[in-house]
Design a protein around this motif. Structure first.
Motif, PDB file in Angstrom:
ATOM      1  N   GLY A 112     -55.107  64.886  15.805  1.00  0.00           N
ATOM      2  CA  GLY A 112     -54.088  65.314  16.759  1.00  0.00           C
ATOM      3  C   GLY A 112     -52.658  65.310  16.250  1.00  0.00           C
ATOM      4  O   GLY A 112     -51.717  65.389  17.030  1.00  0.00           O
ATOM      5  N   GLY A 114     -51.385  67.599  14.302  1.00  0.00           N
ATOM      6  CA  GLY A 114     -50.905  68.970  14.130  1.00  0.00           C
ATOM      7  C   GLY A 114     -51.401  69.644  12.857  1.00  0.00           C
ATOM      8  O   GLY A 114     -50.785  70.611  12.390  1.00  0.00           O
ATOM      9  N   LYS A 115     -52.524  69.200  12.310  1.00  0.00           N
ATOM     10  CA  LYS A 115     -53.062  69.828  11.083  1.00  0.00           C
ATOM     11  C   LYS A 115     -53.319  71.318  11.288  1.00  0.00           C
ATOM     12  O   LYS A 115     -52.912  72.138  10.482  1.00  0.00           O
ATOM     13  CB  LYS A 115     -54.397  69.170  10.673  1.00  0.00           C
ATOM     14  CG  LYS A 115     -54.282  67.743  10.213  1.00  0.00           C
ATOM     15  CD  LYS A 115     -55.645  67.158   9.928  1.00  0.00           C
ATOM     16  CE  LYS A 115     -56.496  66.999  11.168  1.00  0.00           C
ATOM     17  NZ  LYS A 115     -55.919  66.157  12.216  1.00  0.00           N
ATOM     18  N   THR A 116     -54.019  71.624  12.405  1.00  0.00           N
ATOM     19  CA  THR A 116     -54.398  73.025  12.611  1.00  0.00           C
ATOM     20  C   THR A 116     -53.149  73.874  12.851  1.00  0.00           C
ATOM     21  O   THR A 116     -53.018  74.980  12.311  1.00  0.00           O
ATOM     22  CB  THR A 116     -55.395  73.136  13.795  1.00  0.00           C
ATOM     23  OG1 THR A 116     -56.467  72.236  13.551  1.00  0.00           O
ATOM     24  CG2 THR A 116     -55.930  74.533  13.935  1.00  0.00           C
ATOM     25  N   THR A 117     -52.216  73.323  13.634  1.00  0.00           N
ATOM     26  CA  THR A 117     -50.961  74.036  13.904  1.00  0.00           C
ATOM     27  C   THR A 117     -50.249  74.348  12.587  1.00  0.00           C
ATOM     28  O   THR A 117     -49.747  75.452  12.367  1.00  0.00           O
ATOM     29  CB  THR A 117     -50.045  73.132  14.776  1.00  0.00           C
ATOM     30  OG1 THR A 117     -50.782  72.773  15.941  1.00  0.00           O
ATOM     31  CG2 THR A 117     -48.764  73.811  15.149  1.00  0.00           C
ATOM     32  N   ASN A 269     -44.774  65.940  11.204  1.00  0.00           N
ATOM     33  CA  ASN A 269     -44.797  66.791  12.400  1.00  0.00           C
ATOM     34  C   ASN A 269     -44.395  65.962  13.617  1.00  0.00           C
ATOM     35  O   ASN A 269     -44.493  64.738  13.607  1.00  0.00           O
ATOM     36  CB  ASN A 269     -46.200  67.377  12.579  1.00  0.00           C
ATOM     37  CG  ASN A 269     -46.242  68.453  13.657  1.00  0.00           C
ATOM     38  OD1 ASN A 269     -45.223  69.100  13.945  1.00  0.00           O
ATOM     39  ND2 ASN A 269     -47.393  68.647  14.262  1.00  0.00           N
ATOM     40  N   PRO A 306     -40.045  69.690  14.377  1.00  0.00           N
ATOM     41  CA  PRO A 306     -39.792  69.034  15.669  1.00  0.00           C
ATOM     42  C   PRO A 306     -40.921  69.299  16.667  1.00  0.00           C
ATOM     43  O   PRO A 306     -41.722  70.208  16.484  1.00  0.00           O
ATOM     44  CB  PRO A 306     -38.504  69.701  16.153  1.00  0.00           C
ATOM     45  CG  PRO A 306     -38.519  71.050  15.511  1.00  0.00           C
ATOM     46  CD  PRO A 306     -39.210  70.883  14.192  1.00  0.00           C
ATOM     47  N   ASP A 308     -41.847  71.092  19.567  1.00  0.00           N
ATOM     48  CA  ASP A 308     -41.228  72.328  20.012  1.00  0.00           C
ATOM     49  C   ASP A 308     -42.174  72.984  21.017  1.00  0.00           C
ATOM     50  O   ASP A 308     -43.347  73.232  20.695  1.00  0.00           O
ATOM     51  CB  ASP A 308     -41.019  73.219  18.770  1.00  0.00           C
ATOM     52  CG  ASP A 308     -40.352  74.537  19.088  1.00  0.00           C
ATOM     53  OD1 ASP A 308     -40.513  75.015  20.225  1.00  0.00           O
ATOM     54  OD2 ASP A 308     -39.700  75.093  18.193  1.00  0.00           O
TER      55      ASP A 308
HETATM   56  N1  LIG Z   1     -44.598  70.465  16.440  1.00  0.00           N
HETATM   57  C1  LIG Z   1     -45.267  70.598  17.580  1.00  0.00           C
HETATM   58  N2  LIG Z   1     -44.645  70.809  18.762  1.00  0.00           N
HETATM   59  C2  LIG Z   1     -45.338  70.919  19.916  1.00  0.00           C
HETATM   60  N3  LIG Z   1     -46.662  70.850  19.994  1.00  0.00           N
HETATM   61  C3  LIG Z   1     -47.331  70.629  18.867  1.00  0.00           C
HETATM   62  C4  LIG Z   1     -46.697  70.496  17.598  1.00  0.00           C
HETATM   63  N4  LIG Z   1     -47.648  70.300  16.642  1.00  0.00           N
HETATM   64  C5  LIG Z   1     -48.827  70.309  17.282  1.00  0.00           C
HETATM   65  N5  LIG Z   1     -48.637  70.513  18.609  1.00  0.00           N
HETATM   66  C6  LIG Z   1     -49.685  70.575  19.646  1.00  0.00           C
HETATM   67  O1  LIG Z   1     -50.401  69.344  19.583  1.00  0.00           O
HETATM   68  C7  LIG Z   1     -51.778  69.571  19.812  1.00  0.00           C
HETATM   69  C8  LIG Z   1     -52.564  69.054  18.627  1.00  0.00           C
HETATM   70  O2  LIG Z   1     -52.270  69.846  17.490  1.00  0.00           O
HETATM   71  P1  LIG Z   1     -53.376  70.307  16.449  1.00  0.00           P
HETATM   72  O3  LIG Z   1     -54.592  70.768  17.158  1.00  0.00           O
HETATM   73  O4  LIG Z   1     -52.716  71.224  15.504  1.00  0.00           O
HETATM   74  O5  LIG Z   1     -53.652  68.894  15.765  1.00  0.00           O
HETATM   75  P2  LIG Z   1     -54.818  68.514  14.747  1.00  0.00           P
HETATM   76  O6  LIG Z   1     -54.260  67.464  13.864  1.00  0.00           O
HETATM   77  O7  LIG Z   1     -55.340  69.744  14.115  1.00  0.00           O
HETATM   78  O8  LIG Z   1     -55.892  67.910  15.737  1.00  0.00           O
HETATM   79  P3  LIG Z   1     -57.420  67.516  15.357  1.00  0.00           P
HETATM   80  O9  LIG Z   1     -57.322  66.239  14.627  1.00  0.00           O
HETATM   81  O10 LIG Z   1     -58.064  67.396  16.702  1.00  0.00           O
HETATM   82  O11 LIG Z   1     -57.957  68.635  14.519  1.00  0.00           O
HETATM   83  C9  LIG Z   1     -51.922  71.062  20.066  1.00  0.00           C
HETATM   84  O12 LIG Z   1     -51.897  71.303  21.432  1.00  0.00           O
HETATM   85  C10 LIG Z   1     -50.681  71.660  19.412  1.00  0.00           C
HETATM   86  O13 LIG Z   1     -50.289  72.874  20.006  1.00  0.00           O
END
Ligand SMILES: Nc1ncnc2c1ncn2[C@@H]1O[C@H](COP(=O)(O)OP(=O)(O)OP(=O)(O)O)[C@@H](O)[C@H]1O
Ligand SMILES: [Mg+2]
Length: 349
Positions: A112, A114-117, A269, A306, A308
């Motif tokens: 969670g 934000g890796k995928t983001t 992130n 940030p 965002d």
């Molecule tokens: N910089 C940011 N600002 C606002 N929202 C964010 C930001 N980065 C990530 N998010 C949100 O946080 C949530 C988790 O992000 P994401 O799915 O990219 O994390 P992850 O590390 O890939 O999670 P997982 O471990 O479940 O694969 C998503 O809803 C995403 O839109």
């Protein structure tokens, strides 16, 4: 007295069916010893649950007990070392990624963060800089790339190869596109490893400057399979500022240090929040975690993104920030990160 030479000789008849060589010559039978009329030896297999285990043991028993003076044979089963196994059974090159110049996996010990983001937006930022880029969703347990890019689950095949989907200039493949998007993926180790191999072997990625790989959280099977299959894959490590996140990220850094994968940089992130009513950034998750980790692990901090609203909305709507607002302040940060990645990992090698 039973002579070891005779035992070795009769064992020449026990062949490996694929390699067409005797097990004794290729080192899969070792440590032969005799005590009275009993022969003991070790059978070293690639995998001790190998379907050939019983066949080999039966054949060894038949051959050895036929030697005059032998009353019994004890077969101890062991496994080949990884090095021995790779030498005996070299892996075929993975066809789908044959023309990929650079691999960049987005990792973090923590979920969670934000890796995928970051995988999606950095991949798009690399496209903006003129590179050909693929995005592989290796989060086989909970693939979220299809949601973040609003991809349906239709799949196209050409011959025996899968064609990656094209969107926003990216070539994309995710197991989330192969099933209903709400399906829970609960797979066990060997199956996960097989799936990941298929995503590298049977998806026709074609010529790519970068294949960005979105890893699941933690250091489990998918990350290990990617690390083993792609020994040159570079890692972009994601963290959030708070101490609890850092502990997990340290573990992940340590895994990739052990496997010898270069960590190209660190991204912090959710670093701060810019409130519409103030010019002061608000440090929701604390401050300085990324910098601290960068100093202690000697990995460059490539950017701080940030919290965002547009990033989150982009993730939910399937139109990522690097498509909807590439010229925004956060878009500029993603571009800077991508530029530094490209500088450190030139694709034309
Ligand atoms: N910089 C940011 N600002 C606002 N929202 C964010 C930001 N980065 C990530 N998010 C949100 O946080 C949530 C988790 O992000 P994401 O799915 O990219 O994390 P992850 O590390 O890939 O999670 P997982 O471990 O479940 O694969 C998503 O809803 C995403 O839109
Ligand atoms: Mg993810």
């Amino acid at each position: 007295m039973i002579e070891e030479n005779i035992i070795r000789q009769v064992l020449q008849t026990v062949l490996h069916p694929k390699l067409k060589k005797s097990l004794i010559d290729i080192g899969m039978i070792r440590n032969i010893s005799t005590q009275g009329d009993v022969v003991t030896l070790t059978l070293a297999l690639k995998n001790d649950r190998s379907p050939l285990r019983k066949v080999f043991i039966d054949e060894i028993e038949k051959a050895v007990t036929a030697v005059p003076g032998v009353s019994a044979v004890t077969v101890q089963v062991a496994t080949l070392s990884q090095e021995e196994a790779e030498k005996l059974f070299p892996k075929a090159p993975l066809r789908g990624i044959a023309k990929v110049k650079q691999f960049l996996a987005i990792a973090s010990g923590k979920g969670g963060v934000g890796k995928t983001t970051i995988a999606v937006n950095v991949a798009l930022a690399l496209v903006k800089q003129g590179y050909s880029v693929g995005l592989l969703d290796a989060d086989v347990y909970g693939p979220s790339v299809p949601v973040m890019l609003a991809l349906s689950n239709a799949m196209e095949q050409q011959g025996n190869m899968i064609v990656p989907r094209e969107k926003y200039g990216l070539r994309i493949m995710s197991l989330g596109m192969t099933a209903g998007q709400n399906d829970a993926f609960i797979w066990r180790g060997p199956l996960v490893s097989k799936m990941i191999h298929q995503l590298l072997d049977q998806v026709n990625w074609g010529e790519l400057d970068y294949l960005v790989i979105d890893l699941p959280p933690g250091t489990g099977d998918p990350s290990i399979t990617i690390a083993q299959a792609l020994p040159h894959c570079a890692i972009l490590m994601v963290t959030t500022p708070q101490e609890v996140a850092l502990a997990d990220v340290r573990r992940s850094i340590s895994l990739f240090n052990k496997t010898g994968h270069p960590i190209v940089g660190l991204v912090e992130n959710m670093s701060y929040f810019l409130c519409a009513h103030s010019t002061q950034p608000i440090d929701i998750f604390g401050r300085g975690g990324g910098e601290k980790l960068s100093k202690e692990s000697d990995i460059p901090l490539l950017g701080a993104i940030p919290l965002d609203l547009e990033v989150r909305q982009g993730g939910d709507s399937g139109v990522p920030l690097m498509v909807s607002a590439p010229d925004s302040a956060t878009g500029a940060i993603f571009l800077t990160i991508a530029r530094q990645v490209a500088d450190r990992l030139p694709s034309c090698q």
